[in-house]
Design a protein around this motif. Sequence first.
Motif, PDB file in Angstrom:
ATOM      1  N   ALA A   1       0.831  -1.204   0.000  1.00 42.21           N
ATOM      2  CA  ALA A   1       0.000   0.000   0.000  1.00 42.21           C
ATOM      3  C   ALA A   1       0.868   1.258   0.000  1.00 42.21           C
ATOM      4  N   ALA A   2       1.925   1.266   0.802  1.00 40.17           N
ATOM      5  CA  ALA A   2       2.835   2.410   0.847  1.00 40.17           C
ATOM      6  C   ALA A   2       3.494   2.618  -0.515  1.00 40.17           C
ATOM      7  N   ASP A   3       3.916   1.528  -1.144  1.00 38.81           N
ATOM      8  CA  ASP A   3       4.537   1.617  -2.471  1.00 38.81           C
ATOM      9  C   ASP A   3       3.576   2.225  -3.491  1.00 38.81           C
ATOM     10  N   LEU A   4       2.304   1.827  -3.426  1.00 36.29           N
ATOM     11  CA  LEU A   4       1.306   2.354  -4.359  1.00 36.29           C
ATOM     12  C   LEU A   4       1.119   3.865  -4.199  1.00 36.29           C
ATOM     13  N   GLU A   5       1.310   4.355  -2.979  1.00 31.58           N
ATOM     14  CA  GLU A   5       1.184   5.793  -2.736  1.00 31.58           C
ATOM     15  C   GLU A   5       2.527   6.511  -2.814  1.00 31.58           C
ATOM     16  N   GLY A   6       3.588   5.772  -3.079  1.00 26.15           N
ATOM     17  CA  GLY A   6       4.907   6.387  -3.187  1.00 26.15           C
ATOM     18  C   GLY A   6       5.416   6.933  -1.861  1.00 26.15           C
ATOM     19  N   ARG A   7       5.129   6.215  -0.793  1.00 27.53           N
ATOM     20  CA  ARG A   7       5.508   6.657   0.548  1.00 27.53           C
ATOM     21  C   ARG A   7       6.287   5.556   1.241  1.00 27.53           C
ATOM     22  N   THR A   8       6.921   5.930   2.342  1.00 29.07           N
ATOM     23  CA  THR A   8       7.551   4.914   3.174  1.00 29.07           C
ATOM     24  C   THR A   8       6.458   4.230   3.989  1.00 29.07           C
ATOM     25  N   VAL A   9       6.747   3.049   4.481  1.00 28.32           N
ATOM     26  CA  VAL A   9       5.781   2.347   5.328  1.00 28.32           C
ATOM     27  C   VAL A   9       5.484   3.189   6.565  1.00 28.32           C
ATOM     28  N   THR A  10       6.522   3.768   7.163  1.00 33.69           N
ATOM     29  CA  THR A  10       6.320   4.594   8.356  1.00 33.69           C
ATOM     30  C   THR A  10       5.386   5.751   8.067  1.00 33.69           C
ATOM     31  N   ASP A  11       5.639   6.477   6.987  1.00 37.25           N
ATOM     32  CA  ASP A  11       4.787   7.619   6.639  1.00 37.25           C
ATOM     33  C   ASP A  11       3.364   7.161   6.359  1.00 37.25           C
ATOM     34  N   PHE A  12       3.233   6.052   5.629  1.00 36.46           N
ATOM     35  CA  PHE A  12       1.915   5.515   5.316  1.00 36.46           C
ATOM     36  C   PHE A  12       1.149   5.165   6.590  1.00 36.46           C
ATOM     37  N   VAL A  13       1.792   4.413   7.474  1.00 40.52           N
ATOM     38  CA  VAL A  13       1.139   3.957   8.710  1.00 40.52           C
ATOM     39  C   VAL A  13       0.797   5.140   9.608  1.00 40.52           C
ATOM     40  N   VAL A  14       1.728   6.057   9.801  1.00 40.24           N
ATOM     41  CA  VAL A  14       1.478   7.196  10.699  1.00 40.24           C
ATOM     42  C   VAL A  14       0.348   8.064  10.166  1.00 40.24           C
ATOM     43  N   SER A  15       0.354   8.371   8.871  1.00 38.30           N
ATOM     44  CA  SER A  15      -0.691   9.247   8.338  1.00 38.30           C
ATOM     45  C   SER A  15      -2.066   8.583   8.416  1.00 38.30           C
ATOM     46  N   HIS A  16      -2.134   7.295   8.102  1.00 38.08           N
ATOM     47  CA  HIS A  16      -3.435   6.614   8.164  1.00 38.08           C
ATOM     48  C   HIS A  16      -3.883   6.379   9.610  1.00 38.08           C
ATOM     49  N   ALA A  17      -2.958   6.125  10.497  1.00 43.41           N
ATOM     50  CA  ALA A  17      -3.318   5.968  11.918  1.00 43.41           C
ATOM     51  C   ALA A  17      -3.822   7.297  12.472  1.00 43.41           C
ATOM     52  N   GLN A  18      -3.190   8.390  12.075  1.00 43.92           N
ATOM     53  CA  GLN A  18      -3.633   9.710  12.538  1.00 43.92           C
ATOM     54  C   GLN A  18      -5.043  10.020  12.036  1.00 43.92           C
ATOM     55  N   GLU A  19      -5.306   9.735  10.758  1.00 42.89           N
ATOM     56  CA  GLU A  19      -6.652   9.946  10.210  1.00 42.89           C
ATOM     57  C   GLU A  19      -7.679   9.110  10.957  1.00 42.89           C
ATOM     58  N   ALA A  20      -7.346   7.868  11.244  1.00 41.37           N
ATOM     59  CA  ALA A  20      -8.266   6.985  11.972  1.00 41.37           C
ATOM     60  C   ALA A  20      -8.492   7.495  13.389  1.00 41.37           C
ATOM     61  N   ALA A  21      -7.455   8.003  14.020  1.00 40.13           N
ATOM     62  CA  ALA A  21      -7.586   8.537  15.382  1.00 40.13           C
ATOM     63  C   ALA A  21      -8.507   9.758  15.401  1.00 40.13           C
ATOM     64  N   VAL A  22      -8.345  10.643  14.439  1.00 42.57           N
ATOM     65  CA  VAL A  22      -9.205  11.831  14.362  1.00 42.57           C
ATOM     66  C   VAL A  22     -10.657  11.415  14.161  1.00 42.57           C
ATOM     67  N   ARG A  23     -10.894  10.462  13.237  1.00 42.90           N
ATOM     68  CA  ARG A  23     -12.261   9.965  12.998  1.00 42.90           C
ATOM     69  C   ARG A  23     -12.860   9.353  14.253  1.00 42.90           C
ATOM     70  N   THR A  24     -12.080   8.543  14.954  1.00 42.79           N
ATOM     71  CA  THR A  24     -12.568   7.884  16.171  1.00 42.79           C
ATOM     72  C   THR A  24     -12.937   8.908  17.231  1.00 42.79           C
ATOM     73  N   ILE A  25     -12.091   9.905  17.415  1.00 47.08           N
ATOM     74  CA  ILE A  25     -12.377  10.946  18.406  1.00 47.08           C
ATOM     75  C   ILE A  25     -13.631  11.710  18.023  1.00 47.08           C
ATOM     76  N   GLU A  26     -13.768  12.050  16.743  1.00 45.34           N
ATOM     77  CA  GLU A  26     -14.977  12.753  16.287  1.00 45.34           C
ATOM     78  C   GLU A  26     -16.220  11.916  16.524  1.00 45.34           C
ATOM     79  N   GLU A  27     -16.143  10.625  16.221  1.00 47.99           N
ATOM     80  CA  GLU A  27     -17.303   9.744  16.402  1.00 47.99           C
ATOM     81  C   GLU A  27     -17.730   9.666  17.862  1.00 47.99           C
ATOM     82  N   HIS A  28     -16.778   9.816  18.770  1.00 50.41           N
ATOM     83  CA  HIS A  28     -17.102   9.715  20.187  1.00 50.41           C
ATOM     84  C   HIS A  28     -17.408  11.052  20.833  1.00 50.41           C
ATOM     85  N   THR A  29     -17.177  12.147  20.127  1.00 50.12           N
ATOM     86  CA  THR A  29     -17.429  13.457  20.730  1.00 50.12           C
ATOM     87  C   THR A  29     -18.554  14.234  20.057  1.00 50.12           C
ATOM     88  N   ILE A  30     -18.879  13.880  18.831  1.00 54.63           N
ATOM     89  CA  ILE A  30     -19.947  14.574  18.119  1.00 54.63           C
ATOM     90  C   ILE A  30     -21.256  13.837  18.389  1.00 54.63           C
TER      91      ILE A  30
END
Length: 105
Positions: free
Chosen positions: A35-64
């Motif tokens: 997946a990281a290769d398909l986006e032209g990113r490192t695995v670390t960058d791929f994982v961190v960016s997607h984990a951050q997006e998921a964390a923001v979504r989770t927090i929004e789902e529990h606070t809105i």
Amino acid sequence: MSDKQNPSKTEDRRSKLERLEARLTREQKQLLQQAADLEGRTVTDFVVSHAQEAAVRTIEEHTIIKLSREDSIAFIDSLVNPPALQPDAPLARAISRYQESMGLG
């Protein structure tokens, strides 16, 4: 180009002070790498960016608060037409004391 010539790289390294480690199966690692290769990113960058997006979504789902149409109508109606409530005895005494102390009573 050295870090002295590219200050943004140095600043970026300084801002990343925390470390996160995870144990993965070989299949999980290969999947993330693909997946990281398909986006032209490192695995670390791929994982961190997607984990951050998921964390923001989770927090929004529990606070809105999400209300159904009926709940929304009932909520607005209670704001526009609040029920006439009589304060209980302790609250009535507190109101009276407040009004006296403020010279309102």
